[in-house]
Design a protein around this motif. Structure first.
Motif, PDB file in Angstrom:
ATOM      1  N   MET A   1      29.130 -35.533  38.959  1.00  0.00           N
ATOM      2  CA  MET A   1      28.499 -34.396  39.648  1.00  0.00           C
ATOM      3  C   MET A   1      28.254 -33.223  38.711  1.00  0.00           C
ATOM      4  N   LYS A   2      28.198 -33.499  37.411  1.00  0.00           N
ATOM      5  CA  LYS A   2      27.934 -32.388  36.494  1.00  0.00           C
ATOM      6  C   LYS A   2      26.434 -32.084  36.494  1.00  0.00           C
ATOM      7  N   ARG A   3      26.072 -30.966  35.933  1.00  0.00           N
ATOM      8  CA  ARG A   3      24.649 -30.658  35.891  1.00  0.00           C
ATOM      9  C   ARG A   3      23.949 -31.598  34.924  1.00  0.00           C
ATOM     10  N   PRO A   4      22.744 -32.008  35.287  1.00  0.00           N
ATOM     11  CA  PRO A   4      22.031 -32.992  34.476  1.00  0.00           C
ATOM     12  C   PRO A   4      21.623 -32.398  33.127  1.00  0.00           C
TER      13      PRO A   4
ATOM     14  N   GLY B   1      16.981 -31.751  39.601  1.00  0.00           N
ATOM     15  CA  GLY B   1      17.277 -30.321  39.596  1.00  0.00           C
ATOM     16  C   GLY B   1      17.689 -29.850  38.209  1.00  0.00           C
ATOM     17  N   TYR B   2      16.980 -30.320  37.227  1.00  0.00           N
ATOM     18  CA  TYR B   2      17.350 -29.979  35.853  1.00  0.00           C
ATOM     19  C   TYR B   2      17.019 -28.529  35.498  1.00  0.00           C
ATOM     20  N   VAL B   3      17.959 -27.873  34.904  1.00  0.00           N
ATOM     21  CA  VAL B   3      17.750 -26.533  34.346  1.00  0.00           C
ATOM     22  C   VAL B   3      18.352 -26.544  32.944  1.00  0.00           C
ATOM     23  N   PRO B   4      17.587 -26.113  31.940  1.00  0.00           N
ATOM     24  CA  PRO B   4      18.087 -26.181  30.560  1.00  0.00           C
ATOM     25  C   PRO B   4      19.366 -25.376  30.373  1.00  0.00           C
TER      26      PRO B   4
ATOM     27  N   ARG C   1      17.027 -17.715  36.640  1.00  0.00           N
ATOM     28  CA  ARG C   1      16.977 -18.524  35.435  1.00  0.00           C
ATOM     29  C   ARG C   1      18.205 -18.266  34.565  1.00  0.00           C
ATOM     30  N   TYR C   2      18.549 -17.007  34.482  1.00  0.00           N
ATOM     31  CA  TYR C   2      19.677 -16.639  33.632  1.00  0.00           C
ATOM     32  C   TYR C   2      20.979 -17.248  34.139  1.00  0.00           C
ATOM     33  N   LEU C   3      21.189 -17.108  35.434  1.00  0.00           N
ATOM     34  CA  LEU C   3      22.441 -17.577  36.013  1.00  0.00           C
ATOM     35  C   LEU C   3      22.542 -19.096  36.003  1.00  0.00           C
ATOM     36  N   THR C   4      21.453 -19.755  36.363  1.00  0.00           N
ATOM     37  CA  THR C   4      21.498 -21.213  36.405  1.00  0.00           C
ATOM     38  C   THR C   4      21.467 -21.785  34.989  1.00  0.00           C
TER      39      THR C   4
ATOM     40  N   MET D   1      23.100 -25.402  41.443  1.00  0.00           N
ATOM     41  CA  MET D   1      23.493 -25.642  40.053  1.00  0.00           C
ATOM     42  C   MET D   1      25.008 -25.610  39.884  1.00  0.00           C
ATOM     43  N   ARG D   2      25.713 -25.535  41.004  1.00  0.00           N
ATOM     44  CA  ARG D   2      27.181 -25.545  40.978  1.00  0.00           C
ATOM     45  C   ARG D   2      27.765 -24.388  40.173  1.00  0.00           C
ATOM     46  N   VAL D   3      27.115 -23.281  40.208  1.00  0.00           N
ATOM     47  CA  VAL D   3      27.712 -22.095  39.612  1.00  0.00           C
ATOM     48  C   VAL D   3      28.549 -21.431  40.703  1.00  0.00           C
ATOM     49  N   PRO D   4      29.826 -21.253  40.477  1.00  0.00           N
ATOM     50  CA  PRO D   4      30.681 -20.629  41.488  1.00  0.00           C
ATOM     51  C   PRO D   4      30.135 -19.255  41.862  1.00  0.00           C
TER      52      PRO D   4
END
Lengths: 331, 331
Positions: free
Chosen positions: B1-4, B46-49, A116-119, A144-147
DNA sequence: CTGAAAGCGCTTACAG
DNA sequence: CTGAAAGCGCTTACAG
């Protein structure tokens, strides 16, 4: 008594928020007079920028997470791998002016929290250390496209750039060395089945033995010293005639040597021992341990560089570092 | 392609942002139909706040920093204190549903970076571990009104709530025990001068000896095993006639016992040894180590509770936990 | 060089 | 129960 905002500083210095922002961020296009006024207001009010607000607009946090998928007991154990890796990665990251956030994800609950923290966008990138087989983190993070990069090759089905050392090649070199010394019944103490590194070393062991018509004799440990001791006892019971053992890491090799001593076997006369890692303690065993040197520091540094590169739009090709056979007296 | 974003999810589900926010945060006042629609959109996209945005408005982060003012080499050393404390604090914090952020502040540069991070509002509270004398962190943190507590009494002039164990009382009990055993020349190996815990134990030692007209014989270590060995040699050289030593932590006591063995002194016959901490290894020394038990786990848990309480507007009174003399065979 | 304004992605009174 | 709107504290084109 709340913490002062940019707005408040601007009011006090008699300038706009934009100007305060500029001097706070080292912008060069501000006249000395205004600059001084702002600096004074900042000092007087003890202004510190709110990083959440800043990162909301800049879309970056300048922090990198170092996620170790182990419980504290193991991370803070006598295995110097973690200290070495964390230190090397930290110093490399700090040199790049990134804040290092260390997260231990040893339990399922901890895992979920870390995810949760990372995304949630708290970090610009993540470096995964000591991943285990079923780790769901890489998938969630990349979605979540976090490198992200992994120190150590990840389990097959995730698509994650990584840095590793040549585990197979190192294991092969170890077993070949044992064969060249004329050993005939070569056992191995393998690492945990859910860790790729452990499995690769087992594969290297098997490959060389198969090529020489020898039988595999395998016991499993979990990379702790104690498990090496237990596994060695097991091995001696299963096959009292063994004359060599390749142990998948040095810490287990220390345990194995203790078991051998307790069983009255001499090293290397009765049983030759080769470890893996070349931790410092390997030089101080009795006799000094022959082992495969794994360049922990360079690995950590290379992993950081890979991550930073990816964040910069660079190459994602895996990096595999060579290992080296260090011959001492145990084999 | 950014996060929603919330916005995108709202559009897809055909509701307002407010409604999405409500279901994402477990709000109860949403009709099942809308709720389902939102959930579906969240899943599909795939939404994450974005946590930075959330914390900007809620003014909280649900994270707590655990700052250890030591370099990695020491944190990941053979001293089990860090592992125990970090584990206990983490599990207590996670139980309270807070993300634990581990930060190592061992170098001046690291210190500055950590300070920026903490005062930047990234965490709701901070727990300081292993502070050294001149530590500027507490002042900076409290100036920014970030709730903070220390595990271990801080150096005198900072005003920081803390949890500690009774170092003075523990040391007094140790030395009194030695006196009761009839020892006459009682030395001590003290901890580093810039750490309050070490100084308190030295004070306890001095207090008892003064009350009994004995001379103090002091050597200084830095809480590592090696420094205990060196200090013990020093002591034997300074005063070959000493017949007891109180060592400020168990790890140094292990080193001291090794030095005694090397010098041909028997423990406890020639020299009695009392340690401090009661780490696990204390039970396995030869002979088993008499020591002062320090309740690491309870200390860590109490520190977390103190912090959480303060964040809740509660009491800031220091907590001091009792220690206990554990008599084994070394004294 | 400087400021007015838009906007980052959320939450939360406030109406309805 | 739901939505329009304000606002959290910043940065950054854009004008001037």
């Amino acid at each position: 008594m709340k913490r002062p905002t940019l707005e408040a500083v601007a009011a006090r210095a008699g300038v706009s928020r934009a100007t305060v922002s500029r001097v706070v961020n080292g912008g060069t296009t501000v006249t000395p007079e205004l600059r001084d006024a702002v600096m004074r207001a900042v000092d007087e009010m003890g202004y510190v920028p709110n990083l959440a607000a800043r990162s909301l607009v800049t879309q970056r946090t300048d922090s990198i997470a170092l996620v170790v998928s182990e419980p504290p007991t193991r991370v803070f154990s006598d295995d110097p791998m973690f200290a070495t890796v964390i230190r090397a990665a930290s110093s490399e990251l700090e040199e790049a002016d990134r804040q290092v956030i260390l997260m231990l994800a040893g339990t399922p609950a901890g895992h979920a929290r870390v995810e949760r923290y990372l995304t949630g966008g708290h970090v610009d990138g993540v470096m995964l250390v000591s991943m285990h087989g079923a780790d769901p983190l890489p998938a969630a993070i990349t979605r979540m496209r976090v490198p992200a990069v992994s120190l150590g090759r990840p389990a097959v089905n995730v698509n994650l750039p990584y840095v590793d050392n040549d585990n197979v090649g190192g294991a092969e070199a170890a077993v070949r060395h044992l064969l060249e010394r004329g050993r005939r019944r070569i056992a191995t103490i393998a690492g945990p089945p859910d860790m790729v590194g452990g499995q690769d070393r087992l594969a290297g062991y098997r490959a060389v033995l198969q090529g020489s018509d020898r039988r595999s004799i395998v016991a499993i440990g979990d990379f702790t010293r104690e498990s090496g001791l237990v596994a060695m006892r097991q091995l001696l019971e299963d096959d009292p005639g063994l004359d060599a053992v390749f142990v998948a890491n040095d810490l287990m090799a220390l345990g194995a040597m203790k078991a051998l001593r307790q069983a009255g076997r001499r090293v290397p006369d009765d049983v030759a021992v080769v470890g893996f890692d070349d931790i410092e303690a390997a030089r101080y065993t009795e006799p000094p341990l022959t082992t495969i040197r794994q360049p922990f520091r360079e690995q950590a540094a290379a992993t950081v560089r890979l991550l930073l590169g990816i964040m910069d739009g660079g190459d994602v090709a895996p990096v595999v570092l060579p290992t080296e056979l260090i011959v001492r007296e145990s084999a």
